[in-house]
Design an enzyme around this catalytic site. Structure first.
Site, PDB file in Angstrom:
ATOM      1  N   ASN A 148      48.551  41.821  19.328  1.00 33.50           N
ATOM      2  CA  ASN A 148      48.877  42.635  20.510  1.00 33.50           C
ATOM      3  C   ASN A 148      50.303  43.172  20.492  1.00 33.50           C
ATOM      4  O   ASN A 148      50.571  44.242  21.019  1.00 33.50           O
ATOM      5  CB  ASN A 148      48.575  41.860  21.800  1.00 33.50           C
ATOM      6  CG  ASN A 148      49.398  40.611  21.946  1.00 33.50           C
ATOM      7  OD1 ASN A 148      49.747  39.975  20.954  1.00 33.50           O
ATOM      8  ND2 ASN A 148      49.709  40.232  23.157  1.00 33.50           N
ATOM      9  N   LYS A 171      51.855  34.914   8.204  1.00 37.85           N
ATOM     10  CA  LYS A 171      50.420  35.252   8.253  1.00 37.85           C
ATOM     11  C   LYS A 171      50.221  36.096   9.518  1.00 37.85           C
ATOM     12  O   LYS A 171      50.156  35.581  10.624  1.00 37.85           O
ATOM     13  CB  LYS A 171      49.594  33.964   8.339  1.00 37.85           C
ATOM     14  CG  LYS A 171      48.224  34.041   7.741  1.00 37.85           C
ATOM     15  CD  LYS A 171      47.151  34.818   8.404  1.00 37.85           C
ATOM     16  CE  LYS A 171      46.632  34.673   9.765  1.00 37.85           C
ATOM     17  NZ  LYS A 171      45.869  35.872  10.183  1.00 37.85           N
ATOM     18  N   VAL A 228      43.115  28.222  19.470  1.00 32.07           N
ATOM     19  CA  VAL A 228      43.670  28.171  18.109  1.00 32.07           C
ATOM     20  C   VAL A 228      44.953  27.347  18.109  1.00 32.07           C
ATOM     21  O   VAL A 228      45.206  26.545  17.195  1.00 32.07           O
ATOM     22  CB  VAL A 228      43.900  29.596  17.553  1.00 32.07           C
ATOM     23  CG1 VAL A 228      44.685  29.550  16.255  1.00 32.07           C
ATOM     24  CG2 VAL A 228      42.568  30.300  17.332  1.00 32.07           C
ATOM     25  N   GLY A 229      45.755  27.504  19.150  1.00 34.99           N
ATOM     26  CA  GLY A 229      47.013  26.748  19.247  1.00 34.99           C
ATOM     27  C   GLY A 229      46.768  25.243  19.191  1.00 34.99           C
ATOM     28  O   GLY A 229      47.486  24.506  18.512  1.00 34.99           O
ATOM     29  N   GLU A 246      53.398  29.876  21.587  1.00 32.70           N
ATOM     30  CA  GLU A 246      53.224  30.651  22.811  1.00 32.70           C
ATOM     31  C   GLU A 246      51.751  31.008  22.878  1.00 32.70           C
ATOM     32  O   GLU A 246      51.222  31.612  21.947  1.00 32.70           O
ATOM     33  CB  GLU A 246      54.063  31.940  22.775  1.00 32.70           C
ATOM     34  CG  GLU A 246      55.559  31.713  22.777  1.00 32.70           C
ATOM     35  CD  GLU A 246      56.043  30.964  23.993  1.00 32.70           C
ATOM     36  OE1 GLU A 246      55.400  31.052  25.061  1.00 32.70           O
ATOM     37  OE2 GLU A 246      57.038  30.253  23.873  1.00 32.70           O
ATOM     38  N   CYS A 280      50.567  38.877  26.886  1.00 36.53           N
ATOM     39  CA  CYS A 280      50.642  37.529  27.442  1.00 36.53           C
ATOM     40  C   CYS A 280      51.382  37.538  28.778  1.00 36.53           C
ATOM     41  O   CYS A 280      51.279  36.599  29.550  1.00 36.53           O
ATOM     42  CB  CYS A 280      51.296  36.572  26.460  1.00 36.53           C
ATOM     43  SG  CYS A 280      52.887  37.123  25.883  1.00 36.53           S
ATOM     44  N   GLN A 327      36.652  42.515  21.359  1.00 34.52           N
ATOM     45  CA  GLN A 327      37.462  42.381  22.570  1.00 34.52           C
ATOM     46  C   GLN A 327      36.811  43.168  23.708  1.00 34.52           C
ATOM     47  O   GLN A 327      36.734  42.687  24.845  1.00 34.52           O
ATOM     48  CB  GLN A 327      38.887  42.886  22.303  1.00 34.52           C
ATOM     49  CG  GLN A 327      39.890  42.554  23.394  1.00 34.52           C
ATOM     50  CD  GLN A 327      40.304  41.080  23.419  1.00 34.52           C
ATOM     51  OE1 GLN A 327      40.464  40.469  22.376  1.00 34.52           O
ATOM     52  NE2 GLN A 327      40.450  40.517  24.597  1.00 34.52           N
ATOM     53  N   GLU A 379      42.307  33.505  30.692  1.00 29.10           N
ATOM     54  CA  GLU A 379      43.019  34.693  30.218  1.00 29.10           C
ATOM     55  C   GLU A 379      41.987  35.698  29.705  1.00 29.10           C
ATOM     56  O   GLU A 379      41.273  35.433  28.752  1.00 29.10           O
ATOM     57  CB  GLU A 379      43.980  34.330  29.075  1.00 29.10           C
ATOM     58  CG  GLU A 379      44.717  35.552  28.564  1.00 29.10           C
ATOM     59  CD  GLU A 379      45.789  35.229  27.540  1.00 29.10           C
ATOM     60  OE1 GLU A 379      45.476  34.575  26.550  1.00 29.10           O
ATOM     61  OE2 GLU A 379      46.938  35.657  27.741  1.00 29.10           O
ATOM     62  N   GLU A 458      61.616  30.428  22.548  1.00 27.29           N
ATOM     63  CA  GLU A 458      61.897  31.480  21.579  1.00 27.29           C
ATOM     64  C   GLU A 458      63.006  32.383  22.124  1.00 27.29           C
ATOM     65  O   GLU A 458      63.278  32.393  23.321  1.00 27.29           O
ATOM     66  CB  GLU A 458      60.647  32.324  21.342  1.00 27.29           C
ATOM     67  CG  GLU A 458      59.464  31.499  20.871  1.00 27.29           C
ATOM     68  CD  GLU A 458      58.429  32.320  20.134  1.00 27.29           C
ATOM     69  OE1 GLU A 458      58.696  32.720  18.995  1.00 27.29           O
ATOM     70  OE2 GLU A 458      57.354  32.557  20.696  1.00 27.29           O
TER      71      GLU A 458
HETATM   72  P1  NDP Z   1      43.940  33.979  17.872  1.00 22.58           P
HETATM   73  O1  NDP Z   1      44.627  32.842  18.502  1.00 22.58           O
HETATM   74  O2  NDP Z   1      42.621  33.770  17.237  1.00 22.58           O
HETATM   75  O3  NDP Z   1      44.871  34.635  16.728  1.00 22.58           O
HETATM   76  C1  NDP Z   1      46.289  34.585  16.701  1.00 22.58           C
HETATM   77  C2  NDP Z   1      46.749  34.413  15.253  1.00 22.58           C
HETATM   78  O4  NDP Z   1      46.321  33.132  14.757  1.00 22.58           O
HETATM   79  C3  NDP Z   1      46.151  35.435  14.299  1.00 22.58           C
HETATM   80  O5  NDP Z   1      47.074  35.715  13.270  1.00 22.58           O
HETATM   81  C4  NDP Z   1      44.954  34.692  13.729  1.00 22.58           C
HETATM   82  O6  NDP Z   1      44.488  35.212  12.514  1.00 22.58           O
HETATM   83  C5  NDP Z   1      45.541  33.314  13.572  1.00 22.58           C
HETATM   84  N1  NDP Z   1      44.558  32.236  13.504  1.00 22.58           N
HETATM   85  C6  NDP Z   1      43.294  32.221  13.991  1.00 22.58           C
HETATM   86  N2  NDP Z   1      42.710  31.028  13.715  1.00 22.58           N
HETATM   87  C7  NDP Z   1      43.610  30.292  13.031  1.00 22.58           C
HETATM   88  C8  NDP Z   1      43.598  28.984  12.468  1.00 22.58           C
HETATM   89  N3  NDP Z   1      42.540  28.196  12.575  1.00 22.58           N
HETATM   90  N4  NDP Z   1      44.704  28.545  11.844  1.00 22.58           N
HETATM   91  C9  NDP Z   1      45.797  29.308  11.738  1.00 22.58           C
HETATM   92  N5  NDP Z   1      45.863  30.570  12.231  1.00 22.58           N
HETATM   93  C10 NDP Z   1      44.797  31.049  12.892  1.00 22.58           C
HETATM   94  O7  NDP Z   1      43.840  35.124  18.905  1.00 22.58           O
HETATM   95  P2  NDP Z   1      42.913  36.423  18.798  1.00 22.58           P
HETATM   96  O8  NDP Z   1      43.685  37.431  18.089  1.00 22.58           O
HETATM   97  O9  NDP Z   1      41.555  36.136  18.235  1.00 22.58           O
HETATM   98  O10 NDP Z   1      42.731  36.758  20.320  1.00 22.58           O
HETATM   99  C11 NDP Z   1      41.827  35.982  21.100  1.00 22.58           C
HETATM  100  C12 NDP Z   1      42.384  35.743  22.460  1.00 22.58           C
HETATM  101  O11 NDP Z   1      43.633  35.037  22.343  1.00 22.58           O
HETATM  102  C13 NDP Z   1      42.770  36.987  23.229  1.00 22.58           C
HETATM  103  O12 NDP Z   1      41.692  37.559  23.850  1.00 22.58           O
HETATM  104  C14 NDP Z   1      43.803  36.426  24.170  1.00 22.58           C
HETATM  105  O13 NDP Z   1      43.154  35.822  25.251  1.00 22.58           O
HETATM  106  C15 NDP Z   1      44.513  35.388  23.368  1.00 22.58           C
HETATM  107  N6  NDP Z   1      45.775  35.883  22.788  1.00 22.58           N
HETATM  108  C16 NDP Z   1      46.913  35.642  23.463  1.00 22.58           C
HETATM  109  C17 NDP Z   1      48.099  36.132  23.007  1.00 22.58           C
HETATM  110  C18 NDP Z   1      49.343  35.910  23.766  1.00 22.58           C
HETATM  111  O14 NDP Z   1      50.355  36.547  23.452  1.00 22.58           O
HETATM  112  N7  NDP Z   1      49.328  35.046  24.765  1.00 22.58           N
HETATM  113  C19 NDP Z   1      48.191  36.928  21.778  1.00 22.58           C
HETATM  114  C20 NDP Z   1      46.922  37.124  21.124  1.00 22.58           C
HETATM  115  C21 NDP Z   1      45.778  36.592  21.624  1.00 22.58           C
HETATM  116  P3  NDP Z   1      43.339  36.343  12.440  1.00 22.58           P
HETATM  117  O15 NDP Z   1      43.311  37.050  13.745  1.00 22.58           O
HETATM  118  O16 NDP Z   1      43.779  37.218  11.343  1.00 22.58           O
HETATM  119  O17 NDP Z   1      42.067  35.640  12.124  1.00 22.58           O
END
Ligand code: NDP
Length: 481
Positions: A148, A171, A228-229, A246, A280, A327, A379, A458
């Site tokens: 984003n 990554k 994922v976090g 974050e 976010c 999305q 969210e 951060e």
């Molecule tokens: P993700 O948490 O899936 O992705 C964020 C990053 O983590 C990407 O680079 C992704 O890689 C990577 N990732 C995914 N799975 C793993 C893993 N198991 N180990 C290590 N790295 C990993 O978010 P999404 O992009 O799929 O978005 C999904 C939802 O997350 C959104 O709809 C939103 O609700 C939330 N989000 C919140 C953000 C914020 O700033 N608060 C930012 C982005 C998302 P890749 O995408 O290449 O697979």
């Protein structure tokens, strides 16, 4: 031609490749992008370790020049790189250009911080002994960033990581690899040791997971989803890797009965629909005093209907598409969830067909919502916002705080007393008074509470806490004779 990964200082193909298409117009193929193989990750982590030891010993001004050059180039090329960013992510060009410029400012800010790394000293409680406390690099930092803010988020991690003497393995999100390659090309051209900075593209579940599980990294900085976090946290704890995250949010803007209503509507529209709500810091809950509720909603809905949705690079576009088909379908599912929970959709929330095929939807406003509805708890990351009517300030504050998240919040009021009380009692990491919940500076800390953040803050000087480790030295002065 396929865009490559930067592995141990070399641009290399991976084990496969993916295509990257423009969400404003899916017939526009941006490029093909290499997906790193697991073996390449091991190779680049080994070289990062060697390079970090060299970079640590570079002079301060040499490090400063590297960061300054990166930042200046990004700012000079903001138009070109902003166009690329908007083309692959879908935010309107002004936002894309602004993001690249801001990302450049992170580098120039941390360039200056290279020269401001000053420790502490003290006398020991033991006679004749002095103490020197200084910060040292943590080593190799894994940066995992979302789509984003593909350039800004990565930059506010990479810039301090380098400034404080670390190696970086990045990554990026697979949805926005073009911006990642553009930034990596700028960094790689600088006077840095071979392999100090790596770009490993690939899916989160494969290369991302392997990266965070590696015992060759010393710290992970992640921005993305809560689910994922949590997985990354488990992997990091296993190796006792330093961690900063974050994650999600459910930010609320409280609009009081004494608010300047036009200002409140402007803040709500920008906060809810900027970046198609995929921030976010988005204002996804609007907590509105009953005495001005109806007029606020009327103006908000009129404003949302008037927003021009279109191709990110077209003149006059105020809201672009969302990032992907997935999305968009999740967003539309939330619209149905809201309706089934009894919320009233006052406008928008529909898929839009445009002359070019993309992931468009109309900005949606839910009214008559309750804070216990799923649309007010989860969210959505969508151009959707929910109005919650309240009887007064105390109820507003209670509702703003009633969330598992805690990133940003805001209040619109002319009362200094209420603004002060809100500022002191709201449980978020960032709070805005008569300003949008989205939009922060780069020289001060950024982060949240609850499920929104984990680990040190951060940005600003606060970043030193994460990217360095403290060493306390005891020195016996001996006798002058
Ligand atoms: P993700 O948490 O899936 O992705 C964020 C990053 O983590 C990407 O680079 C992704 O890689 C990577 N990732 C995914 N799975 C793993 C893993 N198991 N180990 C290590 N790295 C990993 O978010 P999404 O992009 O799929 O978005 C999904 C939802 O997350 C959104 O709809 C939103 O609700 C939330 N989000 C919140 C953000 C914020 O700033 N608060 C930012 C982005 C998302 P890749 O995408 O290449 O697979």
């Amino acid at each position: 031609m396929t865009k490559l990964n930067l592995i141990a200082g070399e641009w290399l193909k991976g084990e496969s490749e993916i295509e990257n298409r423009n969400p404003s117009d899916v017939s526009d193929l941006i490029d093909m992008f290499a997906q790193a193989a697991p073996g390449q990750l091991d190779e680049t982590l080994e070289q990062a370790r060697i390079a970090q030891a060299q970079w640590r010993d570079y002079g301060l001004e040499r490090k400063q020049s590297v960061l300054m050059a990166i930042g200046n180039e990004m700012m000079e090329r903001a138009e070109e790189l902003g166009t690329l960013l908007s083309r692959e992510e879908g935010k309107p060009f002004a936002e894309g250009k602004g993001e690249v410029f801001r990302a450049g400012q992170f580098f120039t800010y941390y360039a200056a911080e290279c020269l401001r790394q000053i420790g502490e000293n003290a006398d020991s409680v033991r006679d004749g002994i002095e103490i020197d406390v200084r910060r040292e690099p943590v080593g190799t930092v894994a940066v995992i960033s979302p789509w984003n803010f593909p350039t800004a988020t990565a930059s506010w991690k990479i810039a301090p990581a380098l400034a404080y003497g670390n190696a970086v393995v990045w990554k990026p999100a697979n949805a926005t690899p073009a911006s990642a390659v553009a930034l990596a090309e700028i960094i790689e051209r600088q006077d840095i040791p071979k392999g100090l900075f790596s770009l490993v593209m690939g899916s989160g579940r494969s290369i991302g997971q392997r990266l965070v599980e590696s015992d060759k990294i010393n710290a992970v900085s992640f921005t993305g989803s809560l689910a994922v976090g949590k997985g990354i946290a488990s992997a990091a704890v296993n190796n006792l890797t330093k961690l900063q995250m974050e994650m999600g949010s459910k930010n609320a803007l409280a609009v009081m009965d004494d608010a300047d209503i036009d200002l409140a509507v402007t803040l709500a529209l920008g906060g809810a629909f900027g970046g198609s709500g995929q921030k976010c810091t988005a204002s996804s809950r609007l907590v509105v005093h009953k005495d001005i509720h109806d007029v606020f909603v009327e103006k908000l809905v009129a404003g949302a209907k008037a927003l021009k949705v279109g191709h990110a690079l077209e003149d006059g576009t105020q809201m672009g598409p969302v990032v992907s088909e997935q999305q968009l379908s999740e967003n539309l599912a939330y619209v149905e969830t809201g309706k089934s929970e009894g919320a009233e959709l006052a406008c928008g929330g529909e898929r839009l067909e445009m002359p070019c095929k993309g992931f468009y939807m109309s900005p949606g406003v839910f009214v008559n919502t309750r804070n216990d509805m799923r649309i007010n708890r989860e969210e959505m990351f969508a151009p959707l916002t929910c109005v919650i009517k309240v009887d007064g300030y105390d109820e507003a504050l209670a509702i703003v705080n009633d969330t598992n998240f805690g990133l940003t919040s805001g209040i619109v009021t002319k009362s200094l007393a209420r603004a002060t009380h809100f500022r002191r009692n709201v449980r978020t990491g960032v709070v805005a008074v008569n300003l949008p919940t989205a939009g922060t500076d780069y020289h001060v800390p950024f982060g949240g509470r609850g499920d929104s953040s984990y680990g040190p803050r951060e940005q600003g000087k606060a970043a030193a806490e994460f990217y360095t480790i403290v060493k306390t030295a005891y020195i016996s002065a001996g006798s002058p004779g």
